[in-house]
Design a protein around this motif. Structure first.
Motif, PDB file in Angstrom:
ATOM      1  N   GLU A   1      45.085  36.096  39.638  1.00 27.56           N
ATOM      2  CA  GLU A   1      43.776  36.695  39.362  1.00 27.56           C
ATOM      3  C   GLU A   1      43.657  38.061  40.027  1.00 27.56           C
ATOM      4  N   ALA A   2      44.192  38.184  41.245  1.00 25.57           N
ATOM      5  CA  ALA A   2      44.129  39.463  41.952  1.00 25.57           C
ATOM      6  C   ALA A   2      44.968  40.515  41.243  1.00 25.57           C
ATOM      7  N   LEU A   3      46.119  40.108  40.718  1.00 24.68           N
ATOM      8  CA  LEU A   3      46.964  41.051  39.974  1.00 24.68           C
ATOM      9  C   LEU A   3      46.253  41.525  38.722  1.00 24.68           C
ATOM     10  N   GLU A   4      45.564  40.624  38.055  1.00 22.43           N
ATOM     11  CA  GLU A   4      44.840  41.008  36.841  1.00 22.43           C
ATOM     12  C   GLU A   4      43.693  41.941  37.176  1.00 22.43           C
ATOM     13  N   ARG A   5      42.973  41.677  38.274  1.00 24.27           N
ATOM     14  CA  ARG A   5      41.885  42.577  38.684  1.00 24.27           C
ATOM     15  C   ARG A   5      42.411  43.969  39.006  1.00 24.27           C
ATOM     16  N   ALA A   6      43.637  44.025  39.514  1.00 24.32           N
ATOM     17  CA  ALA A   6      44.245  45.313  39.882  1.00 24.32           C
ATOM     18  C   ALA A   6      44.769  46.071  38.666  1.00 24.32           C
ATOM     19  N   GLY A   7      44.710  45.464  37.495  1.00 22.00           N
ATOM     20  CA  GLY A   7      45.199  46.131  36.293  1.00 22.00           C
ATOM     21  C   GLY A   7      46.566  45.671  35.866  1.00 22.00           C
ATOM     22  N   GLY A   8      47.096  44.631  36.523  1.00 22.76           N
ATOM     23  CA  GLY A   8      48.404  44.114  36.157  1.00 22.76           C
ATOM     24  C   GLY A   8      49.529  45.050  36.586  1.00 22.76           C
ATOM     25  N   ILE A   9      50.735  44.681  36.207  1.00 32.17           N
ATOM     26  CA  ILE A   9      51.899  45.505  36.543  1.00 32.17           C
ATOM     27  C   ILE A   9      51.794  46.880  35.914  1.00 32.17           C
TER      28      ILE A   9
END
Length: 387
Positions: A215-223
């Motif tokens: 979820e945190a990676l997705e909030r950050a905009g992903g890779i």
């Protein structure tokens, strides 16, 4: 006051500040937080980007597959168009048992992406909604409880990114000289205590071992948010922090790099490929770095050996502080105490590596790795236009 005396005083003042005012970067006590067993073990997918890694894979991949994890876990190795049989070797290693293994190959590398991040993006797409993703390099070997310890730290302490700086190999003379200083300098740039503090502007991670909450990676905009980053670990930590996540970075006890760097040339390329990128490809930052390294690391021994009186005293005190702050890292790498005295020579090597990194960039070679060359990343607005 002579020039040498003046610079020796400045050097000593710099070391006093670094010792007490730079987040106690030199201490090696940042280890995984106290383990708290979660009530429910979340699902994890381990992503291993690999390009021409047949040499190290037999030492690293079995350790990943042998993880003793109480919850659901599987491994995805992304074979980034290797030419040495990496994918076939991974299949054979996976057949020996352990966690389920998927070997896949991403589409051709598009413009604006680094190979590793493009491979990780492809792996994330295959992660099927896992709660956590463990991003680990193909040359990283894990102790059998490494994954469980990482997840327990994240769950027990509300962390969105838990990263460990793998213990690099120190077997040959050049590795012993250069490798501990590599981690020491990294910690000096990104003090772990500051990075681990919620709300701090400092953010860093170690690309070889980073557990990130999906979820945190997705909030950050992903890779995709860091797709052109050569220094992808620091960029990932910054993105997670910008998205409101909590990050943690420390030294590893169960995570080791098995990649050999027996010769100086190999270590030189490891450092120089990203050094100028670390300086944001700025000539001014390069000049400041060269002057700073010379002032902080080279002046003390010169002042002690070539000066006299107060000059030698300032040089000796600065060298003593330098040696004292380096000693914990030397001990962490199980090297003899006297090796800490060699830091000025090692710093000179790093200065030359940094200059060489800039020269290679100016020649159009950029950050070269595994047969690919990356230039200066696009600015944010240019990146947006390529989406």
């Amino acid at each position: 006051m002579t020039v040498l005396l003046w610079v020796s005083v400045v050097s000593l003042a710099s070391w006093v500040w670094l010792t007490v005012g730079q987040g106690f970067f030199w201490r090696t006590d940042q280890r995984l937080p106290r383990r708290v067993e979660p009530e429910r073990w979340p699902s994890v997918v381990v992503l291993v980007p690999a390009r021409d890694e047949a040499e190290v894979l037999p030492e690293s991949l079995p350790s990943v597959l042998a993880q003793r994890y109480p919850g659901s876990a599987r491994v995805v190795l992304i074979d980034d168009h290797s030419t040495d049989g990496t994918g076939e070797l991974a299949h054979r290693l996976g057949a020996a048992g352990g966690l389920p293994l998927t070997v896949t190959t991403p589409p051709p590398l598009p413009a604006g992406w680094t190979g590793k991040l493009w491979a990780l993006r492809h792996g994330v797409e295959l992660a099927d909604g896992a709660d956590y993703l463990l991003l680990t390099d193909a040359d990283i070997a894990h102790g059998p409880d490494s994954l469980a310890a990482l997840v327990a730290a994240a769950e027990g302490h509300g962390l969105d990114l838990v990263s460990q700086m793998a213990r690099l190999r120190v077997v040959t003379g050049w590795e012993r000289l250069v490798v501990p200083a590599f981690v020491y300098f990294f910690a000096q740039l990104y003090p772990f205590r500051w990075s681990n503090r919620p709300g701090s502007r400092t953010a860093a991670a170690a690309g070889g071992c980073s557990l990130v909450r999906r979820e945190a990676l997705e909030r950050a905009g992903g890779i995709a948010a860091i797709r052109g980053a050569v220094i992808d670990d620091v960029s990932l930590a910054r993105a997670v922090k910008r998205g409101g996540g909590r990050t943690w970075l420390g030294l590893a006890e169960q995570v080791d790099s098995v990649r050999p760097y027996p010769e100086l040339g190999q270590l030189w390329r490891m450092v120089s490929r990203s050094a100028y990128a670390q300086l944001r490809h700025s000539v001014w930052l390069l000049a400041g770095t060269v002057v700073g390294l010379a002032l902080v690391y080279l002046v003390p021994p010169v002042a002690l050996l070539a000066g006299g009186g107060l000059t030698a005293l300032c040089g000796g005190l600065a060298w003593a502080l330098m040696t004292g702050t380096y000693l914990p890292m030397v001990r962490y790498y199980r090297q003899p105490v006297w090796a800490a005295l060699l830091l000025p020579f090692t710093a000179l090597l790093y200065l030359l590596m940094t200059v060489d990194s800039a020269v290679q960039h100016w020649r159009g070679r950029g950050a070269a790795w595994k047969g690919r060359t990356y230039g200066k990343p696009l600015a944010a607005d240019e990146q947006a236009r390529t989406d």
